[in-house]
Design a protein around this motif. Structure first.
Motif, PDB file in Angstrom:
ATOM      1  N   LEU A 120      -2.998 -89.051  25.314  1.00  0.00           N
ATOM      2  CA  LEU A 120      -4.175 -89.189  23.850  1.00  0.00           C
ATOM      3  C   LEU A 120      -4.983 -90.945  24.819  1.00  0.00           C
ATOM      4  N   VAL A 121      -3.921 -92.010  24.584  1.00  0.00           N
ATOM      5  CA  VAL A 121      -4.766 -92.955  25.153  1.00  0.00           C
ATOM      6  C   VAL A 121      -4.707 -92.936  26.973  1.00  0.00           C
ATOM      7  N   GLY A 122      -3.792 -92.775  27.238  1.00  0.00           N
ATOM      8  CA  GLY A 122      -4.187 -92.427  28.175  1.00  0.00           C
ATOM      9  C   GLY A 122      -5.528 -91.776  29.054  1.00  0.00           C
ATOM     10  N   LEU A 123      -5.660 -90.342  28.370  1.00  0.00           N
ATOM     11  CA  LEU A 123      -6.987 -90.065  28.539  1.00  0.00           C
ATOM     12  C   LEU A 123      -7.813 -90.203  28.361  1.00  0.00           C
ATOM     13  N   ALA A 124      -7.807 -91.061  27.392  1.00  0.00           N
ATOM     14  CA  ALA A 124      -9.307 -92.206  26.930  1.00  0.00           C
ATOM     15  C   ALA A 124      -9.865 -92.920  28.309  1.00  0.00           C
ATOM     16  N   ARG A 125      -8.253 -93.645  28.679  1.00  0.00           N
ATOM     17  CA  ARG A 125      -8.668 -94.912  30.284  1.00  0.00           C
ATOM     18  C   ARG A 125      -9.524 -94.406  31.169  1.00  0.00           C
ATOM     19  N   ALA A 126      -8.289 -92.691  31.703  1.00  0.00           N
ATOM     20  CA  ALA A 126      -8.681 -92.600  32.345  1.00  0.00           C
ATOM     21  C   ALA A 126     -10.153 -91.769  32.439  1.00  0.00           C
ATOM     22  N   GLN A 127     -10.330 -91.121  31.475  1.00  0.00           N
ATOM     23  CA  GLN A 127     -11.646 -90.324  31.503  1.00  0.00           C
ATOM     24  C   GLN A 127     -13.027 -90.246  30.077  1.00  0.00           C
ATOM     25  N   SER A 128     -12.929 -92.123  30.387  1.00  0.00           N
ATOM     26  CA  SER A 128     -14.070 -92.438  28.619  1.00  0.00           C
ATOM     27  C   SER A 128     -14.955 -91.813  28.494  1.00  0.00           C
ATOM     28  N   ARG A 129     -15.445 -90.986  29.047  1.00  0.00           N
ATOM     29  CA  ARG A 129     -16.608 -90.037  28.498  1.00  0.00           C
ATOM     30  C   ARG A 129     -16.308 -88.460  28.255  1.00  0.00           C
ATOM     31  N   TRP A 130     -15.341 -88.880  27.990  1.00  0.00           N
ATOM     32  CA  TRP A 130     -14.553 -86.943  27.437  1.00  0.00           C
ATOM     33  C   TRP A 130     -14.426 -87.289  26.234  1.00  0.00           C
ATOM     34  N   ASP A 131     -15.534 -86.632  25.965  1.00  0.00           N
ATOM     35  CA  ASP A 131     -15.049 -86.675  23.718  1.00  0.00           C
ATOM     36  C   ASP A 131     -13.733 -85.831  23.548  1.00  0.00           C
ATOM     37  N   LEU A 132     -13.491 -86.707  23.647  1.00  0.00           N
ATOM     38  CA  LEU A 132     -11.560 -86.894  23.210  1.00  0.00           C
ATOM     39  C   LEU A 132     -11.351 -86.235  21.811  1.00  0.00           C
ATOM     40  N   GLN A 133     -12.270 -86.219  20.709  1.00  0.00           N
ATOM     41  CA  GLN A 133     -12.223 -85.918  19.272  1.00  0.00           C
ATOM     42  C   GLN A 133     -11.586 -84.483  19.135  1.00  0.00           C
ATOM     43  N   PRO A 134     -11.797 -83.208  18.837  1.00  0.00           N
ATOM     44  CA  PRO A 134     -10.986 -82.248  19.535  1.00  0.00           C
ATOM     45  C   PRO A 134      -9.288 -83.031  19.773  1.00  0.00           C
ATOM     46  N   TYR A 135      -9.150 -82.691  20.320  1.00  0.00           N
ATOM     47  CA  TYR A 135      -7.758 -83.514  21.044  1.00  0.00           C
ATOM     48  C   TYR A 135      -7.426 -83.925  19.442  1.00  0.00           C
ATOM     49  N   GLN A 136      -7.990 -85.980  19.257  1.00  0.00           N
ATOM     50  CA  GLN A 136      -7.291 -86.358  18.436  1.00  0.00           C
ATOM     51  C   GLN A 136      -7.263 -86.058  16.862  1.00  0.00           C
ATOM     52  N   GLN A 137      -7.926 -84.622  16.717  1.00  0.00           N
ATOM     53  CA  GLN A 137      -7.844 -83.587  15.305  1.00  0.00           C
ATOM     54  C   GLN A 137      -7.207 -82.958  15.452  1.00  0.00           C
ATOM     55  N   GLU A 138      -6.886 -81.889  16.445  1.00  0.00           N
ATOM     56  CA  GLU A 138      -5.328 -81.083  16.464  1.00  0.00           C
ATOM     57  C   GLU A 138      -4.681 -82.075  16.754  1.00  0.00           C
ATOM     58  N   ALA A 139      -4.061 -83.160  17.140  1.00  0.00           N
ATOM     59  CA  ALA A 139      -2.822 -83.917  17.288  1.00  0.00           C
ATOM     60  C   ALA A 139      -3.004 -84.574  15.471  1.00  0.00           C
ATOM     61  N   THR A 140      -3.494 -84.914  15.055  1.00  0.00           N
ATOM     62  CA  THR A 140      -3.913 -85.363  13.232  1.00  0.00           C
ATOM     63  C   THR A 140      -3.280 -84.384  12.705  1.00  0.00           C
ATOM     64  N   PHE A 141      -3.459 -83.009  12.873  1.00  0.00           N
ATOM     65  CA  PHE A 141      -2.829 -81.570  12.193  1.00  0.00           C
ATOM     66  C   PHE A 141      -1.529 -81.317  12.373  1.00  0.00           C
ATOM     67  N   TYR A 142      -1.551 -81.656  13.407  1.00  0.00           N
ATOM     68  CA  TYR A 142       0.186 -81.235  13.969  1.00  0.00           C
ATOM     69  C   TYR A 142       1.152 -82.281  13.220  1.00  0.00           C
ATOM     70  N   LEU A 143       0.241 -83.754  13.537  1.00  0.00           N
ATOM     71  CA  LEU A 143       1.233 -84.824  12.703  1.00  0.00           C
ATOM     72  C   LEU A 143       1.212 -84.650  11.669  1.00  0.00           C
ATOM     73  N   ALA A 144       0.253 -84.116  11.057  1.00  0.00           N
ATOM     74  CA  ALA A 144       0.301 -84.476   8.856  1.00  0.00           C
ATOM     75  C   ALA A 144       1.046 -82.580   8.273  1.00  0.00           C
ATOM     76  N   GLU A 145       0.976 -81.937   9.064  1.00  0.00           N
ATOM     77  CA  GLU A 145       1.586 -81.066   8.739  1.00  0.00           C
ATOM     78  C   GLU A 145       3.600 -81.017   9.364  1.00  0.00           C
ATOM     79  N   ASP A 146       3.894 -81.604  10.253  1.00  0.00           N
ATOM     80  CA  ASP A 146       4.962 -82.198  10.941  1.00  0.00           C
ATOM     81  C   ASP A 146       5.363 -83.062   9.155  1.00  0.00           C
ATOM     82  N   ALA A 147       5.164 -84.054   8.926  1.00  0.00           N
ATOM     83  CA  ALA A 147       4.788 -85.050   7.857  1.00  0.00           C
ATOM     84  C   ALA A 147       4.937 -84.931   6.586  1.00  0.00           C
ATOM     85  N   ARG A 148       4.232 -82.646   6.354  1.00  0.00           N
ATOM     86  CA  ARG A 148       4.009 -82.766   4.985  1.00  0.00           C
ATOM     87  C   ARG A 148       5.567 -81.818   5.065  1.00  0.00           C
TER      88      ARG A 148
END
Length: 156
Positions: A120-148
């Motif tokens: 995600l950090v690499g994508l943000a650096r390479a494509q600063s104008r790209w909307d990363l929010q859906p990717y971040q939300q999806e990753a957050t969901f998976y990480l929260a489910e993993d923690a649960r």
């Protein structure tokens, strides 16, 4: 930004000649707030342009929770950052496969958690104008489910 900065500097110069420090402080705070609002407006314009560039995110549901799943068709990948987009989407696909494969075991290893964050950090650096929010939300969901899941496994 120059249109805002020049009047702000002029007001600051005029404030130098006043003697009431309270009024001066209030005016400085007002100028600072105005500059902040102008920056936020400029960022909104940049964000809306970025949303036009990125494909729309679909949604998925797991245990009653809805989360975005953005995948970019190969013919719509940006020239700059295509490799990073593919890496993020590959990592997210691994999480999604693990999510659907078993409802109790962990979704990822610590290395995989680090890999998605790095991607995600690499994508943000390479494509600063790209909307990363859906990717971040999806990753957050998976990480929260993993923690649960890990918490549920440790309490058994």
């Amino acid at each position: 930004m120059k249109k805002i900065l020049l009047p702000a500097l002029g007001l600051a110069f005029l404030l130098d000649t006043t003697t009431e420090s309270c009024a001066q402080a209030n005016l400085i705070h007002g100028i600072t707030a105005g500059i902040g609002l102008a920056r936020m407006a400029a960022n909104k314009k940049d964000a809306s342009a970025a949303k036009k560039d990125a494909p729309a995110a679909a949604t998925s549901t797991y245990r009653g929770q809805v989360f975005p799943m953005q995948r970019t068709p190969a013919d719509q990948l940006p020239k700059k950052g295509a490799e990073q987009v593919t890496e993020v989407e590959t990592q997210l696909d691994r999480f999604h496969t693990a999510l659907l494969a078993d409802s109790a075991s962990a979704l990822c290893t610590p290395e995989q958690r680090t890999a998605i964050q790095t991607a995600l950090v690499g994508l943000a650096r390479a494509q600063s104008r790209w909307d990363l929010q859906p990717y971040q939300q999806e990753a957050t969901f998976y990480l929260a489910e993993d923690a649960r899941r890990q918490k549920a496994a440790s309490t058994k």
